[in-house]
Scaffold this motif. Structure first.
Motif, PDB file in Angstrom:
ATOM      1  N   ASP A  69      -9.417   5.088  10.019  1.00  0.00           N
ATOM      2  CA  ASP A  69      -8.601   4.850   8.804  1.00  0.00           C
ATOM      3  C   ASP A  69      -8.143   3.684   8.448  1.00  0.00           C
ATOM      4  O   ASP A  69      -8.023   2.929   7.560  1.00  0.00           O
ATOM      5  CB  ASP A  69      -7.990   6.200   8.441  1.00  0.00           C
ATOM      6  CG  ASP A  69      -8.745   7.482   8.139  1.00  0.00           C
ATOM      7  OD1 ASP A  69     -10.054   7.518   8.112  1.00  0.00           O
ATOM      8  OD2 ASP A  69      -8.118   8.517   8.463  1.00  0.00           O
ATOM      9  N   THR A  70      -7.366   3.504   9.522  1.00  0.00           N
ATOM     10  CA  THR A  70      -6.612   2.130   9.245  1.00  0.00           C
ATOM     11  C   THR A  70      -7.493   0.807   9.184  1.00  0.00           C
ATOM     12  O   THR A  70      -7.308  -0.096   8.469  1.00  0.00           O
ATOM     13  CB  THR A  70      -5.642   1.865  10.685  1.00  0.00           C
ATOM     14  OG1 THR A  70      -4.858   3.051  10.600  1.00  0.00           O
ATOM     15  CG2 THR A  70      -4.752   0.570  10.472  1.00  0.00           C
TER      16      THR A  70
ATOM     17  N   GLU B 109     -10.723   0.804   8.267  1.00  0.00           N
ATOM     18  CA  GLU B 109     -11.097   0.817   6.924  1.00  0.00           C
ATOM     19  C   GLU B 109     -10.210   0.314   5.635  1.00  0.00           C
ATOM     20  O   GLU B 109     -10.751  -0.511   4.842  1.00  0.00           O
ATOM     21  CB  GLU B 109     -11.842   2.360   6.699  1.00  0.00           C
ATOM     22  CG  GLU B 109     -13.080   2.779   7.146  1.00  0.00           C
ATOM     23  CD  GLU B 109     -13.425   4.161   7.201  1.00  0.00           C
ATOM     24  OE1 GLU B 109     -12.832   4.677   6.211  1.00  0.00           O
ATOM     25  OE2 GLU B 109     -14.252   4.677   7.817  1.00  0.00           O
ATOM     26  N   ASP B 110      -9.069   0.744   5.686  1.00  0.00           N
ATOM     27  CA  ASP B 110      -8.166   0.208   4.914  1.00  0.00           C
ATOM     28  C   ASP B 110      -7.710  -1.116   4.969  1.00  0.00           C
ATOM     29  O   ASP B 110      -7.790  -1.911   4.022  1.00  0.00           O
ATOM     30  CB  ASP B 110      -6.827   0.918   5.154  1.00  0.00           C
ATOM     31  CG  ASP B 110      -6.563   2.390   4.860  1.00  0.00           C
ATOM     32  OD1 ASP B 110      -7.677   2.849   3.977  1.00  0.00           O
ATOM     33  OD2 ASP B 110      -5.870   3.058   5.232  1.00  0.00           O
ATOM     34  N   ASP B 111      -7.995  -1.705   6.192  1.00  0.00           N
ATOM     35  CA  ASP B 111      -7.843  -3.341   6.733  1.00  0.00           C
ATOM     36  C   ASP B 111      -8.938  -3.851   5.891  1.00  0.00           C
ATOM     37  O   ASP B 111      -8.876  -4.814   5.248  1.00  0.00           O
ATOM     38  CB  ASP B 111      -7.731  -3.494   7.938  1.00  0.00           C
ATOM     39  CG  ASP B 111      -6.246  -3.134   8.362  1.00  0.00           C
ATOM     40  OD1 ASP B 111      -5.300  -3.169   7.491  1.00  0.00           O
ATOM     41  OD2 ASP B 111      -5.950  -3.220   9.661  1.00  0.00           O
TER      42      ASP B 111
ATOM     43  N   ASP C 177     -10.990  -2.758   3.522  1.00  0.00           N
ATOM     44  CA  ASP C 177     -10.956  -2.651   1.699  1.00  0.00           C
ATOM     45  C   ASP C 177      -9.873  -3.720   1.479  1.00  0.00           C
ATOM     46  O   ASP C 177     -10.148  -4.357   0.346  1.00  0.00           O
ATOM     47  CB  ASP C 177     -10.276  -1.286   1.626  1.00  0.00           C
ATOM     48  CG  ASP C 177     -11.274  -0.114   1.786  1.00  0.00           C
ATOM     49  OD1 ASP C 177     -12.640  -0.512   2.021  1.00  0.00           O
ATOM     50  OD2 ASP C 177     -11.036   1.106   1.831  1.00  0.00           O
TER      51      ASP C 177
END
Length: 122
Positions: free
Chosen positions: A16-17, A19-21, A23
Motif C-alpha cells: 500500500d505504501t 502504491e501510494d508512493d 501514485d
C-alpha cells in the motif's frame, strides 16, 4: 498461523505504501507534464501571433511600396513629357516623337545613375 497473518499484514502495508508512493510520483510527473504542455501551447500561440503581425506589417509595407511605384511611374511620365517638350523647343524643327526611343534614353540615364552611385561608394 499468527505469524503468517502478521507477515501478510506487513506485506500489505508495504505494498500500500509503495502504491501510494507510485501514485504520488505519477501525479507529480503528470503535473509537471501538464505544466510543460501549457507552456508549449502558450509559446506556440505567441509565435503564431507574431507571424500574423509580421504578415500584416509586410502587406501594409507592400501596399505602400506599390503606391510609391505608381507615383514614381506617373512622375517619370511627366518628366519624359517635360523633357520631350524642352528638347523640341530648343531645336529649329520639332523632333518627331515617334522617332525617339525613350527606352534608350532612360537606359542611358539609369546607367549614369548606377555609375554615380558606384563611384560614391568607392
Amino acid at each position: 498461523m499468527a505469524t503468517k497473518n502478521k507477515e501478510n499484514a506487513n506485506n500489505r502495508k508495504k505494498r500500500d505504501t509503495s502504491e501510494d508512493d507510485d501514485d504520488v510520483d505519477y501525479r507529480r510527473r503528470r503535473d509537471r507534464n501538464n505544466q510543460a504542455v501549457k507552456r508549449s501551447r502558450v509559446k506556440s500561440k505567441l509565435r503564431t501571433q507574431q507571424t500574423l503581425e509580421r504578415v500584416n506589417q509586410l502587406k501594409t509595407e507592400n501596399e505602400l511600396l506599390e503606391e510609391k511605384i505608381k507615383m514614381l511611374t506617373k512622375e517619370l511620365g511627366f518628366l519624359k513629357d517635360l523633357f520631350l517638350a524642352h528638347a523640341g523647343s530648343n531645336q529649329h524643327t520639332a523632333p518627331n516623337l515617334q522617332d525617339l526611343d525613350l527606352n534608350v534614353l532612360l537606359a542611358d540615364d539609369s546607367k549614369t545613375e548606377v555609375e554615380n552611385v558606384a563611384s560614391t561608394k568607392v
